[in-house]
Design a protein around this motif. Structure first.
Motif, PDB file in Angstrom:
ATOM      1  N   LYS B   9     -20.055  50.843   2.935  1.00  0.00           N
ATOM      2  CA  LYS B   9     -20.645  51.000   1.595  1.00  0.00           C
ATOM      3  C   LYS B   9     -20.563  49.689   0.836  1.00  0.00           C
ATOM      4  O   LYS B   9     -19.552  48.980   0.905  1.00  0.00           O
ATOM      5  CB  LYS B   9     -19.885  52.087   0.823  1.00  0.00           C
ATOM      6  CG  LYS B   9     -20.326  53.475   1.185  1.00  0.00           C
ATOM      7  CD  LYS B   9     -19.618  54.472   0.267  1.00  0.00           C
ATOM      8  CE  LYS B   9     -19.464  55.819   0.962  1.00  0.00           C
ATOM      9  NZ  LYS B   9     -18.095  56.247   1.065  1.00  0.00           N
ATOM     10  N   LYS B  10     -21.621  49.377   0.151  1.00  0.00           N
ATOM     11  CA  LYS B  10     -21.695  48.092  -0.568  1.00  0.00           C
ATOM     12  C   LYS B  10     -20.574  47.941  -1.580  1.00  0.00           C
ATOM     13  O   LYS B  10     -20.264  48.863  -2.318  1.00  0.00           O
ATOM     14  CB  LYS B  10     -23.037  47.995  -1.295  1.00  0.00           C
ATOM     15  CG  LYS B  10     -24.064  47.258  -0.445  1.00  0.00           C
ATOM     16  CD  LYS B  10     -25.105  46.592  -1.297  1.00  0.00           C
ATOM     17  CE  LYS B  10     -25.630  45.390  -0.570  1.00  0.00           C
ATOM     18  NZ  LYS B  10     -26.908  45.391  -0.089  1.00  0.00           N
ATOM     19  N   GLY B  11     -19.958  46.770  -1.565  1.00  0.00           N
ATOM     20  CA  GLY B  11     -19.026  46.425  -2.625  1.00  0.00           C
ATOM     21  C   GLY B  11     -17.638  47.023  -2.526  1.00  0.00           C
ATOM     22  O   GLY B  11     -16.754  46.622  -3.251  1.00  0.00           O
ATOM     23  N   VAL B  12     -17.411  47.994  -1.614  1.00  0.00           N
ATOM     24  CA  VAL B  12     -16.089  48.620  -1.546  1.00  0.00           C
ATOM     25  C   VAL B  12     -15.249  47.934  -0.458  1.00  0.00           C
ATOM     26  O   VAL B  12     -15.600  47.991   0.704  1.00  0.00           O
ATOM     27  CB  VAL B  12     -16.211  50.133  -1.219  1.00  0.00           C
ATOM     28  CG1 VAL B  12     -14.837  50.780  -1.227  1.00  0.00           C
ATOM     29  CG2 VAL B  12     -17.146  50.803  -2.197  1.00  0.00           C
ATOM     30  N   PRO B  13     -14.130  47.269  -0.827  1.00  0.00           N
ATOM     31  CA  PRO B  13     -13.281  46.649   0.208  1.00  0.00           C
ATOM     32  C   PRO B  13     -12.648  47.728   1.079  1.00  0.00           C
ATOM     33  O   PRO B  13     -12.251  48.785   0.567  1.00  0.00           O
ATOM     34  CB  PRO B  13     -12.215  45.909  -0.604  1.00  0.00           C
ATOM     35  CG  PRO B  13     -12.625  45.993  -2.024  1.00  0.00           C
ATOM     36  CD  PRO B  13     -13.567  47.137  -2.172  1.00  0.00           C
ATOM     37  N   THR B  14     -12.591  47.472   2.368  1.00  0.00           N
ATOM     38  CA  THR B  14     -11.981  48.460   3.263  1.00  0.00           C
ATOM     39  C   THR B  14     -10.874  47.804   4.069  1.00  0.00           C
ATOM     40  O   THR B  14     -10.957  46.625   4.408  1.00  0.00           O
ATOM     41  CB  THR B  14     -13.010  49.057   4.231  1.00  0.00           C
ATOM     42  OG1 THR B  14     -13.729  47.979   4.828  1.00  0.00           O
ATOM     43  CG2 THR B  14     -13.968  49.982   3.525  1.00  0.00           C
ATOM     44  N   TYR B  15      -9.843  48.615   4.379  1.00  0.00           N
ATOM     45  CA  TYR B  15      -8.749  48.145   5.220  1.00  0.00           C
ATOM     46  C   TYR B  15      -9.147  48.423   6.660  1.00  0.00           C
ATOM     47  O   TYR B  15      -9.223  49.574   7.079  1.00  0.00           O
ATOM     48  CB  TYR B  15      -7.457  48.869   4.854  1.00  0.00           C
ATOM     49  CG  TYR B  15      -6.238  48.284   5.543  1.00  0.00           C
ATOM     50  CD1 TYR B  15      -5.841  46.981   5.278  1.00  0.00           C
ATOM     51  CD2 TYR B  15      -5.503  49.030   6.450  1.00  0.00           C
ATOM     52  CE1 TYR B  15      -4.742  46.432   5.909  1.00  0.00           C
ATOM     53  CE2 TYR B  15      -4.395  48.495   7.078  1.00  0.00           C
ATOM     54  CZ  TYR B  15      -4.018  47.189   6.805  1.00  0.00           C
ATOM     55  OH  TYR B  15      -2.928  46.642   7.430  1.00  0.00           O
ATOM     56  N   ARG B  16      -9.414  47.367   7.428  1.00  0.00           N
ATOM     57  CA  ARG B  16      -9.966  47.532   8.772  1.00  0.00           C
ATOM     58  C   ARG B  16      -8.948  47.419   9.902  1.00  0.00           C
ATOM     59  O   ARG B  16      -9.047  48.117  10.899  1.00  0.00           O
ATOM     60  CB  ARG B  16     -11.014  46.442   9.025  1.00  0.00           C
ATOM     61  CG  ARG B  16     -12.380  46.826   8.630  1.00  0.00           C
ATOM     62  CD  ARG B  16     -13.319  45.841   9.248  1.00  0.00           C
ATOM     63  NE  ARG B  16     -14.691  46.216   8.963  1.00  0.00           N
ATOM     64  CZ  ARG B  16     -15.734  45.539   9.367  1.00  0.00           C
ATOM     65  NH1 ARG B  16     -15.571  44.437  10.067  1.00  0.00           N
ATOM     66  NH2 ARG B  16     -16.939  45.956   9.082  1.00  0.00           N
ATOM     67  N   HIS B  17      -8.053  46.447   9.793  1.00  0.00           N
ATOM     68  CA  HIS B  17      -7.196  46.137  10.946  1.00  0.00           C
ATOM     69  C   HIS B  17      -5.732  46.181  10.545  1.00  0.00           C
ATOM     70  O   HIS B  17      -5.298  45.440   9.685  1.00  0.00           O
ATOM     71  CB  HIS B  17      -7.512  44.752  11.509  1.00  0.00           C
ATOM     72  CG  HIS B  17      -8.966  44.517  11.747  1.00  0.00           C
ATOM     73  ND1 HIS B  17      -9.689  45.221  12.692  1.00  0.00           N
ATOM     74  CD2 HIS B  17      -9.835  43.662  11.160  1.00  0.00           C
ATOM     75  CE1 HIS B  17     -10.940  44.792  12.670  1.00  0.00           C
ATOM     76  NE2 HIS B  17     -11.066  43.854  11.751  1.00  0.00           N
ATOM     77  N   GLU B  18      -4.972  47.052  11.229  1.00  0.00           N
ATOM     78  CA  GLU B  18      -3.532  47.103  10.975  1.00  0.00           C
ATOM     79  C   GLU B  18      -2.852  45.886  11.598  1.00  0.00           C
ATOM     80  O   GLU B  18      -3.405  45.263  12.514  1.00  0.00           O
ATOM     81  CB  GLU B  18      -2.961  48.391  11.566  1.00  0.00           C
ATOM     82  CG  GLU B  18      -3.281  49.583  10.683  1.00  0.00           C
ATOM     83  CD  GLU B  18      -3.365  50.884  11.448  1.00  0.00           C
ATOM     84  OE1 GLU B  18      -2.924  51.881  10.897  1.00  0.00           O
ATOM     85  OE2 GLU B  18      -3.849  50.894  12.580  1.00  0.00           O
ATOM     86  N   TRP B  19      -1.636  45.578  11.111  1.00  0.00           N
ATOM     87  CA  TRP B  19      -1.017  44.308  11.536  1.00  0.00           C
ATOM     88  C   TRP B  19      -0.814  44.176  13.047  1.00  0.00           C
ATOM     89  O   TRP B  19      -0.997  43.081  13.580  1.00  0.00           O
ATOM     90  CB  TRP B  19       0.258  44.003  10.739  1.00  0.00           C
ATOM     91  CG  TRP B  19       1.446  44.883  11.072  1.00  0.00           C
ATOM     92  CD1 TRP B  19       1.827  46.016  10.433  1.00  0.00           C
ATOM     93  CD2 TRP B  19       2.365  44.694  12.143  1.00  0.00           C
ATOM     94  NE1 TRP B  19       2.926  46.560  11.034  1.00  0.00           N
ATOM     95  CE2 TRP B  19       3.271  45.763  12.093  1.00  0.00           C
ATOM     96  CE3 TRP B  19       2.501  43.742  13.148  1.00  0.00           C
ATOM     97  CZ2 TRP B  19       4.308  45.913  13.017  1.00  0.00           C
ATOM     98  CZ3 TRP B  19       3.539  43.888  14.068  1.00  0.00           C
ATOM     99  CH2 TRP B  19       4.429  44.960  13.995  1.00  0.00           C
ATOM    100  N   PRO B  20      -0.458  45.243  13.794  1.00  0.00           N
ATOM    101  CA  PRO B  20      -0.285  45.023  15.238  1.00  0.00           C
ATOM    102  C   PRO B  20      -1.593  44.596  15.913  1.00  0.00           C
ATOM    103  O   PRO B  20      -1.587  43.815  16.858  1.00  0.00           O
ATOM    104  CB  PRO B  20       0.181  46.388  15.758  1.00  0.00           C
ATOM    105  CG  PRO B  20       0.727  47.089  14.560  1.00  0.00           C
ATOM    106  CD  PRO B  20      -0.126  46.639  13.421  1.00  0.00           C
ATOM    107  N   VAL B  21      -2.709  45.105  15.392  1.00  0.00           N
ATOM    108  CA  VAL B  21      -4.009  44.720  15.949  1.00  0.00           C
ATOM    109  C   VAL B  21      -4.297  43.248  15.641  1.00  0.00           C
ATOM    110  O   VAL B  21      -4.722  42.488  16.514  1.00  0.00           O
ATOM    111  CB  VAL B  21      -5.134  45.624  15.386  1.00  0.00           C
ATOM    112  CG1 VAL B  21      -6.507  45.134  15.815  1.00  0.00           C
ATOM    113  CG2 VAL B  21      -4.913  47.064  15.816  1.00  0.00           C
TER     114      VAL B  21
END
Lengths: 254, 259
Positions: B9-21
Motif C-alpha cells: 500500500k502506498k506510503g505505509v512503511p512495512t516491517y519486512r525482514h526480521e533480524w536473523p534474515v
C-alpha cells in the motif's frame, strides 16, 4: 541523475564491492596468522569425518571392469638422482627399504623379502588434489604387516615415508607422514604392482604407498625409508610432508 | 511489476525482514562471493568436468584449455562437442604483469588472484563451514518464525510473529528463493561432501547418489553457476524494484514505499 543511470551506477557499486571484497581477501591471504585461522577448518574436517565414519571404515572398492584405461603419472615421472638410477638399472635388486626410528627391531627389506609377506590386492579410486580421479588395481604388503614385524615403541605416533625423488625446482626430497591409525588401516598398502604389472618408474617403482582414504599426494612414490617418530617437528619443514610444507593439508581426507 | 515485486500500500512503511534474515542474508552475500572465487581457483587446477566416477576423456563434458597461437596463447572452451574461442576470459587471460598466459578462469575471478591451489582450498573449506552454519541458522529461523511456510512456500496464510501488512513475495520470487535455498544450497553442500575421500569412506552412498565422484564435481560446478546467475538476477531485480528502498529494508528491516 535519471533512474536508469542511477540504477547502473548502483549496480557498478555492487560489482565494485564484490571486487573490493576479493582484493581484500587476496591481501589477507598473505598474512600467516590469517591463513592459520583458515587452516582451523582442517581439524574440523578430520573431526567431522571421524564422527560420521564407523571405526576403521574403508574406502569404496571397485570391480575389474571399473579400472581406468589410463592411469596418469603425476609429480615426479623419473627421479633424476644417480643413486636411484643405479638401483633402477639393476632392476631394484640392490634396493632396500629401511624401517627405523622408534621401533623395537629396526629392519631392512629387499623387494623379494616384501613379496614373501602376505599380499593384499585392492581396486580403488585415486583422487588427486587437482581434481581428477582414476581407478586402478594395487597389490602389495599391508603396512601393518611390516609394522607388526618391527614393533613400534609406545611413544611412536607417526610413520614418516622418505622417498628417492627430488621434486622439480626444489632441493627437497619428497616425504609424507601418517598417524599410526591411518598407517595400520587394512587398506594402507606398500604397493609393488599396479594393474597386475610391476610398478613402473613413472608410478613410483619399486615401492609406493597407497592411502585410500586421503588425496593422492599422501600416496608417496619411490619409498626408501620408513621412520617411526613421536613428532613431525624437525623433519623437512616440520608439517609432515613435501606438499604440507607448501601449504596443503596434512589431513588430506577432503 | 506485480509478478516480480508486489507493491505494498502506498506510503505505509512495512516491517519486512526480521533480524536473523537480515544477518544471514549479508553473511551469505560475502560468503558466496568468497566460495565462488575460491571454487574457481580450485577448478583451475584441473579445468575439465566429467560424468561418472573417474575423469575418463570419453566422459568429458566441459574443458577449458589454452592453445599456442603464434607467440601467444588463445583460450578454447569445449562444452560437449562444440568448441569456442574464449581468449581473454576463459583458457587464456592476462596475468598481473599484463601478459596473456594459460589460465582457465582469469585472475580477477579467482581467490587468490594468482595460481595458488593450496590457499584456494583453505579459503574454500573454511568458508564452506560458515556457509553451512549460516544456512542452518537461517533454516531454523525460517521454520520457527513462519517465514518458510508463509513467505517462501506460501502454504500458510497467517504469520505468527509479523504483522499481516507484510507484503508477500511474488510467484517468481517464491519459486527462485525456494529453489536456491532448498535445492541449490543443499546440493552444493552434499556434492562438496561427496568429493571428499574421507566422506567417501564414511558415507559411500552419498557419492553413489550423484553417480560418482566426477559427476558430483560437475554438479557442484553447475550448482555454483546457478547460484551465481541467481545472485546477478537478484541484484538486478532489487535494483529495478528500488535499490535504496530494498537495501534499507534488508539493513534495518523497514521498507518505506515510494511517496
Amino acid at each position: 541523475m535519471n533512474s536508469r543511470s542511477r540504477r547502473r551506477f548502483l549496480i557498478r557499486i555492487m560489482e565494485a564491492s564484490a571486487a573490493a571484497l576479493l582484493t581484500g581477501c587476496d591481501r589477507l591471504s598473505q598474512s600467516t596468522a590469517f591463513v592459520r585461522v583458515l587452516g582451523s577448518a582442517e581439524s574440523a574436517n578430520e573431526r567431522l569425518h571421524r564422527l560420521l565414519a564407523e571405526q576403521g571404515a574403508s574406502a569404496p572398492v571397485y570391480s575389474e571392469a571399473d579400472i581406468s584405461l589410463a592411469f596418469p603419472v603425476n609429480g615426479t615421472a623419473h627421479p633424476d638422482h644417480s643413486a636411484y638410477r643405479a638401483l633402477a638399472e639393476n632392476g631394484f635388486s640392490d634396493w632396500r627399504l629401511d624401517v627405523v626410528g622408534l621401533v623395537r627391531r629396526p629392519a631392512q627389506y629387499s623387494l623379494t623379502a616384501l613379496k614373501q609377506l602376505d599380499a593384499g590386492t585392492q581396486i580403488t579410486r585415486f583422487d588427486c588434489v587437482e581434481g581428477w580421479s582414476a581407478i586402478a588395481k594395487w597389490r602389495g604388503v599391508p603396512l601393518h604387516s611390516v609394522l607388526d614385524l618391527v614393533q613400534p615403541l609406545p611413544e611412536a605416533r607417526y610413520a614418516v615415508f622418505h622417498c628417492a625423488d627430488q621434486m622439480a625446482g626444489s632441493n627437497d626430497r619428497y616425504y609424507e607422514s601418517l598417524d599410526l591409525e591411518m598407517a595400520t588401516h587394512p587398506q594402507t598398502l606398500l604397493a609393488y604392482e599396479l594393474n597386475d604389472e610391476a610398478l613402473s618408474i613413472g608410478h613410483g617403482a619399486p615401492l609406493r604407498l597407497r592411502v585410500e582414504k586421503q588425496l593422492g599426494y599422501k600416496s608417496a612414490k619411490y619409498l626408501m625409508k620408513i621412520e617411526l617418530v613421536s613428532s613431525l617437528a624437525g623433519i623437512g619443514g616440520g608439517r609432515g610432508g613435501y606438499w604440507e610444507d607448501r601449504g596443503y593439508e596434512w589431513y588430506a581426507g577432503i | 511489476m506485480g509478478l516480480f515485486n508486489p507493491r505494498p500500500k502506498k506510503g505505509v512503511p512495512t516491517y519486512r525482514h526480521e533480524w536473523p534474515v537480515r544477518l544471514s542474508h549479508w553473511v551469505n552475500a560475502a560468503v558466496v562471493v568468497i566460495l565462488l572465487a575460491s571454487g574457481l581457483q580450485i577448478f583451475n587446477a584441473h579445468p575439465a568436468l566429467y560424468w561418472g566416477e573417474v575423469s575418463a576423456p570419453a566422459a568429458r563434458l566441459l574443458s577449458v584449455e589454452a592453445v599456442r597461437v603464434g607467440g601467444t596463447f588463445a583460450g578454447r572452451t569445449t562444452l560437449f562437442a562444440s568448441t569456442i574461442d574464449t581468449t581473454g576470459v576463459l583458457g587464456a587471460s592476462v596475468n598481473s604483469a599484463g601478459v596473456i598466459r594459460p589460465r582457465a578462469f582469469p585472475n580477477w575471478l579467482t581467490l587468490p588472484s594468482g595460481q595458488a591451489l593450496a590457499l584456494g582450498r583453505r579459503w574454500h573449506f573454511f568458508f564452506a563451514w560458515v556457509f553451512a552454519a549460516n544456512g542452518c541458522l537461517f533454516g531454523i529461523h525460517a521454520l520457527r518464525s513462519g517465514h518458510l511456510l508463509h513467505d517462501l512456500l506460501a502454504v500458510s496464510q497467517g504469520r505468527p510473529m509479523a504483522a499481516a501488512v507484510r507484503p508477500k513475495y511474488s510467484v517468481f520470487q517464491r519459486l527462485s528463493y525456494s529453489l536456491i535455498i532448498f535445492g541449490i544450497g543443499p546440493l552444493l553442500v552434499l556434492t562438496g561432501l561427496a568429493m571428499s575421500p574421507g566422506m567417501n569412506a564414511a558415507w559411500p552412498w552419498l557419492t553413489e547418489w550423484f553417480d560418482g565422484r566426477q559427476s558430483a564435481r560437475t554438479l557442484h560446478f553447475a550448482g555454483a553457476v546457478a547460484l551465481a546467475i541467481f545472485a546477478m538476477l537478484h541484484v538486478l531485480m532489487v535494483a529495478v524494484g528500488g535499490l535504496f528502498r530494498n537495501l534499507h529494508a534488508m539493513l534495518t528491516g523497514w521498507y518505506y514505499p515510494a511517496k
